[in-house]
Scaffold this active site. Structure first.
Site, PDB file in Angstrom:
ATOM      1  N   HIS A 100      28.159  33.356  33.905  1.00 28.87           N
ATOM      2  CA  HIS A 100      29.619  33.536  33.918  1.00 28.87           C
ATOM      3  C   HIS A 100      30.014  34.729  34.778  1.00 28.87           C
ATOM      4  O   HIS A 100      31.120  34.796  35.300  1.00 28.87           O
ATOM      5  CB  HIS A 100      30.149  33.778  32.502  1.00 28.87           C
ATOM      6  N   HIS A 126      31.074  44.404  33.883  1.00 26.94           N
ATOM      7  CA  HIS A 126      30.894  43.147  34.610  1.00 26.94           C
ATOM      8  C   HIS A 126      32.067  42.955  35.568  1.00 26.94           C
ATOM      9  O   HIS A 126      32.998  43.761  35.581  1.00 26.94           O
ATOM     10  CB  HIS A 126      30.791  41.967  33.621  1.00 26.94           C
ATOM     11  N   HIS A 128      34.778  40.153  37.905  1.00 27.40           N
ATOM     12  CA  HIS A 128      35.446  38.864  38.110  1.00 27.40           C
ATOM     13  C   HIS A 128      35.822  38.808  39.579  1.00 27.40           C
ATOM     14  O   HIS A 128      36.267  39.796  40.149  1.00 27.40           O
ATOM     15  CB  HIS A 128      36.705  38.773  37.236  1.00 27.40           C
ATOM     16  N   GLU A 138      41.450  39.167  37.614  1.00 26.24           N
ATOM     17  CA  GLU A 138      42.021  38.485  36.448  1.00 26.24           C
ATOM     18  C   GLU A 138      43.469  38.922  36.241  1.00 26.24           C
ATOM     19  O   GLU A 138      44.370  38.107  36.155  1.00 26.24           O
ATOM     20  CB  GLU A 138      41.188  38.786  35.198  1.00 26.24           C
ATOM     21  N   HIS A 151      35.377  45.323  34.829  1.00 31.98           N
ATOM     22  CA  HIS A 151      35.674  45.606  33.423  1.00 31.98           C
ATOM     23  C   HIS A 151      34.535  46.413  32.813  1.00 31.98           C
ATOM     24  O   HIS A 151      33.393  45.960  32.830  1.00 31.98           O
ATOM     25  CB  HIS A 151      35.825  44.296  32.628  1.00 31.98           C
ATOM     26  N   THR A 232      38.781  38.033  27.855  1.00 30.17           N
ATOM     27  CA  THR A 232      39.293  37.025  28.793  1.00 30.17           C
ATOM     28  C   THR A 232      38.356  35.824  28.879  1.00 30.17           C
ATOM     29  O   THR A 232      38.546  34.951  29.720  1.00 30.17           O
ATOM     30  CB  THR A 232      39.500  37.626  30.201  1.00 30.17           C
ATOM     31  N   THR A 233      37.345  35.817  28.014  1.00 27.29           N
ATOM     32  CA  THR A 233      36.441  34.671  27.921  1.00 27.29           C
ATOM     33  C   THR A 233      36.357  34.268  26.453  1.00 27.29           C
ATOM     34  O   THR A 233      36.650  35.086  25.577  1.00 27.29           O
ATOM     35  CB  THR A 233      35.022  35.040  28.398  1.00 27.29           C
TER      36      THR A 233
HETATM   37 ZN   LIG Z   1      35.915  40.701  32.078  1.00 30.54          ZN
END
Ligand SMILES: [Zn+2]
Ligand SMILES: *[C@@H]1O[C@H](CO)[C@@H](O)[C@H](O)[C@H]1NC(C)=O
Ligand SMILES: *[C@@H]1O[C@H](CO)[C@@H](O)[C@H](O)[C@H]1NC(C)=O
Length: 366
Positions: A100, A126, A128, A138, A151, A232-233
């Site tokens: 992911h 991590h 995005h 995001e 993040h 957000t996941t």
């Molecule tokens: Zn994140």
């Protein structure tokens, strides 16, 4: 003097309203601690997340679009103070492609010591991102995406570990930064990006030497947006104190391309791993800074006796004052009107024909 009393009254009333609103919006804790069996989810089916993870259809979801003009300047937001972020020379860090995202595990000796009611301990960071053609942050600023977003995830030190904290109302604090394209290579980001080739396959990991993680964040940590949101996941727990920094982090075009093109999820390229902006549902976005510092100054010049209140003047407060002033003006205008009506009435006793002119409007006129 009476005006000030009235305005102060309105101010207090406004504060009470704010307090009631925020206490009633506290999330009920959903205590199903995430079912143990793994659910498969992907970014192509974001609408489908909520059928398996009910929190994903909640009213405090992340990410959001940050409308800079609507963010409420809150000078009482405490500055963020970090400790233990320099991991130079300390033990290696695990970098992982989990299918992911690209994730770096962090030790709990890294912590946010000021900025929240409790100390928050780091767990992982991590990213995005999108593709060359699609910017993949995001959060958005005034509906505009940045190329990528970092993040740094922390959990409240009053809980044993992140899995326990993740479902608690005050469980998590994420520091987020927008990543943009600059002219120079970012040597701090290179500490991570140079190891991308070692984690190109899904579920692979590698160790990288410790470095100063503070340098992955913007230089200026004082300007940020703050709001209450979620993971957000999936499972989308609504337990995150979000901080999005205003200063953008710059990496080179080549570095961004490496992030966009190196990792695989299954047989496909791991990219566009961002969730679409979620509705605010009445949430407020606070800002630790103001882009128009003159507003407060002007107010204090007009009303120097207002010192205790002016320090925390928010949009709501200013609206209260404006409404108060409007109310008083209306009252004045009405008094003048009544006074004139009376004069006219006494005159019209002498000249009865003038009466017609002052007949009140009928419903047809409305
Ligand atoms: Zn994140
Ligand atoms: C986290 O803490 C809880 C409660 O103390 C414990 O049951 C659980 O095993 C811990 N989980 C991990 C991953 O350490
Ligand atoms: C930073 O703040 C300024 C002033 O409000 C705004 O114009 C800009 O879009 C913001 N940028 C980010 C990334 O927050």
């Amino acid at each position: 003097m009476q005006l000030e009393l009235f305005v102060t009254f309105l101010f207090i009333q406004n504060q009470v309203l704010v307090a009631t609103a925020s206490s009633s919006s506290e999330e009920d804790e959903d205590d199903d601690k995430g079912s143990s069996h793994e659910h498969h989810w992907g970014y192509d089916d974001q609408e489908g997340w909520s059928s398996t993870f009910q929190d994903c259809r909640g009213q405090s979801q992340s990410p959001i679009d940050i409308e800079t003009g609507k963010a409420i300047y809150d000078p009482s937001l405490p500055h963020i103070e970090l400790e233990g972020f320099d991991l130079t020379g300390s033990s290696a860090l695990k970098l992982q492609n989990n299918g992911h995202t690209l994730k770096l595990s962090l030790p709990s000796t890294m912590r946010i010591v000021k900025g929240f009611d409790q100390v928050y301990l780091a767990s992982q960071l991590h990213f995005h991102w999108g593709t060359v053609a699609v910017p993949g942050s995001e959060h958005t600023i005034n509906n505009v995406h940045f190329p990528a977003e970092i993040h740094v995830v922390h959990y409240n030190s009053k809980y044993t570990n992140i899995s326990e904290a993740a479902s608690k109302r005050d469980g998590l604090a994420v520091l987020g930064g927008f990543i943009g394209i600059g002219l120079h290579e970012n040597e701090n980001y290179e500490k991570i990006l140079s190891a991308l080739k070692d984690v190109s396959i899904e579920a692979s990991d590698t160790d990288i030497p410790g470095f100063n993680v503070r340098h992955l964040l913007p230089n200026n940590l004082e300007k940020f947006y703050r709001y209450q949101g979620s993971l957000t996941t999936p499972p989308c727990f609504q337990t995150v104190h979000w901080t999005m920094f205003n200063e953008t982090i710059m990496v080179s075009r080549k570095q961004l391309a490496a992030l966009e093109d190196s990792l695989k999820a299954g047989h496909q390229l791991l990219s566009k791993n961002f969730r679409v902006a979620q509705l605010l549902h009445g949430r407020r976005v606070l800002a630790s800074f103001t882009s128009s510092p003159s507003v407060n100054k002007d107010l204090s010049e007009i009303k120097p006796t207002f010192a205790p209140i002016e320090g925390q003047m928010s949009r709501g407060d200013m609206l209260s004052i404006a409404l108060g002033a409007l109310f008083i003006l209306t009252l004045l205008a009405f008094s003048v009107y009544v006074y004139q009506q009376r004069k006219t009435y006494s005159r019209s006793k002498k000249h009865s024909r003038e009466n017609v002119i002052y007949k009140p409007a009928t419903k047809d006129d409305v």
